[in-house]
Design an enzyme around this catalytic site. Structure first.
Site, PDB file in Angstrom:
ATOM      1  CG  HIS A 181      -2.094   0.835   1.178  1.00  0.00           C
ATOM      2  ND1 HIS A 181      -2.025   2.214   1.064  1.00  0.00           N
ATOM      3  CD2 HIS A 181      -3.405   0.526   1.189  1.00  0.00           C
ATOM      4  CE1 HIS A 181      -3.249   2.698   1.033  1.00  0.00           C
ATOM      5  NE2 HIS A 181      -4.109   1.714   1.105  1.00  0.00           N
TER       6      HIS A 181
ATOM      7  N   GLY B  89       0.268  -5.056   1.753  1.00  0.00           N
ATOM      8  CA  GLY B  89      -0.916  -5.335   0.925  1.00  0.00           C
ATOM      9  C   GLY B  89      -0.557  -5.986  -0.390  1.00  0.00           C
TER      10      GLY B  89
ATOM     11  CE1 TYR C  65      -3.368  -5.870   4.941  1.00  0.00           C
ATOM     12  CE2 TYR C  65      -4.964  -7.599   4.563  1.00  0.00           C
ATOM     13  CZ  TYR C  65      -3.985  -6.759   4.094  1.00  0.00           C
ATOM     14  OH  TYR C  65      -3.613  -6.795   2.776  1.00  0.00           O
TER      15      TYR C  65
HETATM   16  C1  LCV Z   1       4.959   4.678  -0.243  1.00  0.00           C
HETATM   17  C2  LCV Z   1       7.086   3.858  -0.569  1.00  0.00           C
HETATM   18  C3  LCV Z   1       6.715   2.606  -0.063  1.00  0.00           C
HETATM   19  C4  LCV Z   1       5.363   2.446   0.349  1.00  0.00           C
HETATM   20  N1  LCV Z   1       4.520   3.503   0.245  1.00  0.00           N
HETATM   21  O1  LCV Z   1      13.944   1.638  -1.356  1.00  0.00           O
HETATM   22  O2  LCV Z   1      -0.134  -4.481   4.892  1.00  0.00           O
HETATM   23  S1  LCV Z   1      -0.300  -3.226   5.588  1.00  0.00           S
HETATM   24  O3  LCV Z   1      -1.462  -3.218   6.463  1.00  0.00           O
HETATM   25  O4  LCV Z   1       0.908  -2.816   6.289  1.00  0.00           O
HETATM   26  C5  LCV Z   1      -0.564  -2.033   4.358  1.00  0.00           C
HETATM   27  C6  LCV Z   1      -1.069  -0.757   4.971  1.00  0.00           C
HETATM   28  C7  LCV Z   1       0.672  -1.839   3.547  1.00  0.00           C
HETATM   29  O5  LCV Z   1       0.836  -2.478   2.522  1.00  0.00           O
HETATM   30  O6  LCV Z   1       1.577  -0.946   4.047  1.00  0.00           O
HETATM   31  C8  LCV Z   1       2.830  -0.804   3.292  1.00  0.00           C
HETATM   32  C9  LCV Z   1       3.751  -1.939   3.776  1.00  0.00           C
HETATM   33  N2  LCV Z   1       5.058  -1.812   3.073  1.00  0.00           N
HETATM   34  C10 LCV Z   1       6.223  -1.804   3.698  1.00  0.00           C
HETATM   35  O7  LCV Z   1       6.333  -1.828   4.924  1.00  0.00           O
HETATM   36  C11 LCV Z   1       7.474  -1.670   2.796  1.00  0.00           C
HETATM   37  C12 LCV Z   1       8.005  -0.241   2.936  1.00  0.00           C
HETATM   38  N3  LCV Z   1       9.161  -0.058   2.054  1.00  0.00           N
HETATM   39  C13 LCV Z   1      10.379  -0.574   2.388  1.00  0.00           C
HETATM   40  O8  LCV Z   1      10.582  -1.263   3.417  1.00  0.00           O
HETATM   41  C14 LCV Z   1      11.474  -0.298   1.398  1.00  0.00           C
HETATM   42  O9  LCV Z   1      11.068   0.783   0.566  1.00  0.00           O
HETATM   43  C15 LCV Z   1      11.765  -1.530   0.499  1.00  0.00           C
HETATM   44  C16 LCV Z   1      12.426  -2.641   1.365  1.00  0.00           C
HETATM   45  C17 LCV Z   1      10.466  -2.034  -0.139  1.00  0.00           C
HETATM   46  C18 LCV Z   1      12.732  -1.096  -0.615  1.00  0.00           C
HETATM   47  O10 LCV Z   1      13.848  -0.487  -0.020  1.00  0.00           O
HETATM   48  P1  LCV Z   1      14.813   0.368  -0.934  1.00  0.00           P
HETATM   49  O11 LCV Z   1      15.928   0.800  -0.057  1.00  0.00           O
HETATM   50  O12 LCV Z   1      15.089  -0.361  -2.187  1.00  0.00           O
HETATM   51  P2  LCV Z   1      13.543   2.897  -0.449  1.00  0.00           P
HETATM   52  O13 LCV Z   1      13.103   2.468   0.877  1.00  0.00           O
HETATM   53  O14 LCV Z   1      14.613   3.927  -0.561  1.00  0.00           O
HETATM   54  O15 LCV Z   1      12.224   3.420  -1.215  1.00  0.00           O
HETATM   55  C19 LCV Z   1      12.338   4.055  -2.468  1.00  0.00           C
HETATM   56  C20 LCV Z   1      11.215   5.074  -2.516  1.00  0.00           C
HETATM   57  O16 LCV Z   1       9.967   4.360  -2.496  1.00  0.00           O
HETATM   58  C21 LCV Z   1       9.188   4.844  -1.420  1.00  0.00           C
HETATM   59  C22 LCV Z   1      10.166   5.360  -0.398  1.00  0.00           C
HETATM   60  O17 LCV Z   1       9.527   6.291   0.454  1.00  0.00           O
HETATM   61  C23 LCV Z   1      11.206   5.985  -1.303  1.00  0.00           C
HETATM   62  O18 LCV Z   1      10.690   7.227  -1.744  1.00  0.00           O
HETATM   63  P3  LCV Z   1      11.670   8.521  -1.702  1.00  0.00           P
HETATM   64  O19 LCV Z   1      12.764   8.177  -2.671  1.00  0.00           O
HETATM   65  O20 LCV Z   1      10.760   9.639  -2.130  1.00  0.00           O
HETATM   66  O21 LCV Z   1      12.151   8.629  -0.275  1.00  0.00           O
HETATM   67  N4  LCV Z   1       8.391   3.762  -0.874  1.00  0.00           N
HETATM   68  C24 LCV Z   1       8.809   2.520  -0.579  1.00  0.00           C
HETATM   69  N5  LCV Z   1       7.811   1.804  -0.070  1.00  0.00           N
HETATM   70  N6  LCV Z   1       4.899   1.278   0.820  1.00  0.00           N
HETATM   71  N7  LCV Z   1       6.232   4.902  -0.670  1.00  0.00           N
END
Ligand code: LCV
Length: 259
Positions: A64, A108, A138
């Site tokens: 999400h 999600g 959830y």
């Molecule tokens: C917005 C993002 C996101 C993101 N949203 O790259 O299941 S529930 O109930 O939790 C539901 C509500 C849900 O699905 O929630 C989201 C759950 N997702 C996560 O917890 C994953 C969050 N993301 C990460 O842990 C990392 O981004 C990963 C491991 C996926 C990738 O890491 P990496 O180092 O390759 P970055 O973290 O640097 O992310 C690159 C850009 O994508 C955005 C993040 O904010 C960043 O944007 P900026 O460059 O503007 O800072 N991004 C990543 N995930 N879920 N934005």
């Protein structure tokens, strides 16, 4: 289409998630493009749709779009949330959907993949269900998607730890269908898609709908539903929920206090 690509050869189509800058986060725009593409493909008598990320993606989808989650006082995963729309769309398309997964799958997006009919993953893929990491309650149909795909004990472990499980373990548990080396996964996926496309589409689409109806046939009393909704409101009205969202945006670990 800005965030997805659609390819269509014969009766097999491919949707490629292509918003790498945001790790294919399921934003309302990306989901809107998926919904539009699925609708268009229905009209083109497609028989199978493969959904994938760009070749070699390290992240299939980050789940999400956290930036689009309400900051409290509103159900973050209500009926009209983009994630709910796309899961319902995947489940109700009149043709099988095959998720070809390279990279990590978060939150999600795990449910998105599990709502697909068949899941083929590379060994490096992993699946992390993350509501507890964000403090999110959830929703009921989402929990049912997980329970229909995985043993309840594994669902508890995934949800309570919020830690990734590997594609190999997911396959051993029957949560996904196949683990195929990254350099073979495309050929394997499209060979399976072609096998499906050769069969009777009407029979397959009716069996898919029957399985959807049977999978959703879990009686829940009105009282049970109201209790669930009341409990979920306690969560999305909590300080922990707001802290989880804030911590994500501030790129720091959350500090949950339990209220
Ligand atoms: C917005 C993002 C996101 C993101 N949203 O790259 O299941 S529930 O109930 O939790 C539901 C509500 C849900 O699905 O929630 C989201 C759950 N997702 C996560 O917890 C994953 C969050 N993301 C990460 O842990 C990392 O981004 C990963 C491991 C996926 C990738 O890491 P990496 O180092 O390759 P970055 O973290 O640097 O992310 C690159 C850009 O994508 C955005 C993040 O904010 C960043 O944007 P900026 O460059 O503007 O800072 N991004 C990543 N995930 N879920 N934005």
């Amino acid at each position: 289409m800005q965030y997805i690509k659609v390819d269509h050869t014969g009766s097999v189509a491919t949707l490629t998630l292509d918003h790498g800058a945001k790790r294919n986060a399921l934003s309302s725009q990306l989901v809107g493009e998926i919904l539009e593409a699925l609708d268009n493909l229905r009209a083109k008598e497609v028989r199978v749709v493969v959904i994938r990320a760009a070749p070699g993606a390290k992240v299939w989808s980050a789940g999400h779009d956290v930036g689009e989650l309400p900051e409290g006082r509103r159900d973050p995963l209500g009926w009209d949330d983009p994630l709910r729309h796309v899961v319902r769309a995947l489940e109700t398309q009149p043709y099988p959907i095959v998720a070809m997964v390279e990279g990590s799958v978060w939150g999600g997006a795990c449910e998105f993949v599990l709502a697909c009919d068949i899941v083929i993953a590379a060994p490096e893929a992993a699946f992390a269900a993350t509501p507890a990491k964000l403090g999110v309650p959830y929703n009921v149909s989402g929990m049912l998607t997980f329970l229909n795909a995985a043993p309840a004990r594994v669902v508890r472990e995934m949800l309570f730890t919020a830690q990734p499980i590997s594609a190999v373990r997911a396959c051993d548990l029957g949560i996904i269908n196949h683990v195929v080396p990254a350099d073979e996964i495309e050929a394997f996926t499209y060979e399976l898609a072609d096998q499906i496309a050769k069969n009777a589409p009407l029979s397959i689409s009716v069996m898919k709908e029957q399985l959807r109806i049977l999978a959703g046939a879990h009686p829940m009393s009105p009282q049970g539903f109201e209790r669930v909704q009341g409990l979920r409101r306690q969560v999305y009205d909590s300080e922990d929920y707001r802290e989880g969202i804030r911590a994500f945006k501030e790129k720091r670990p959350p500090r949950f206090e339990g209220h």
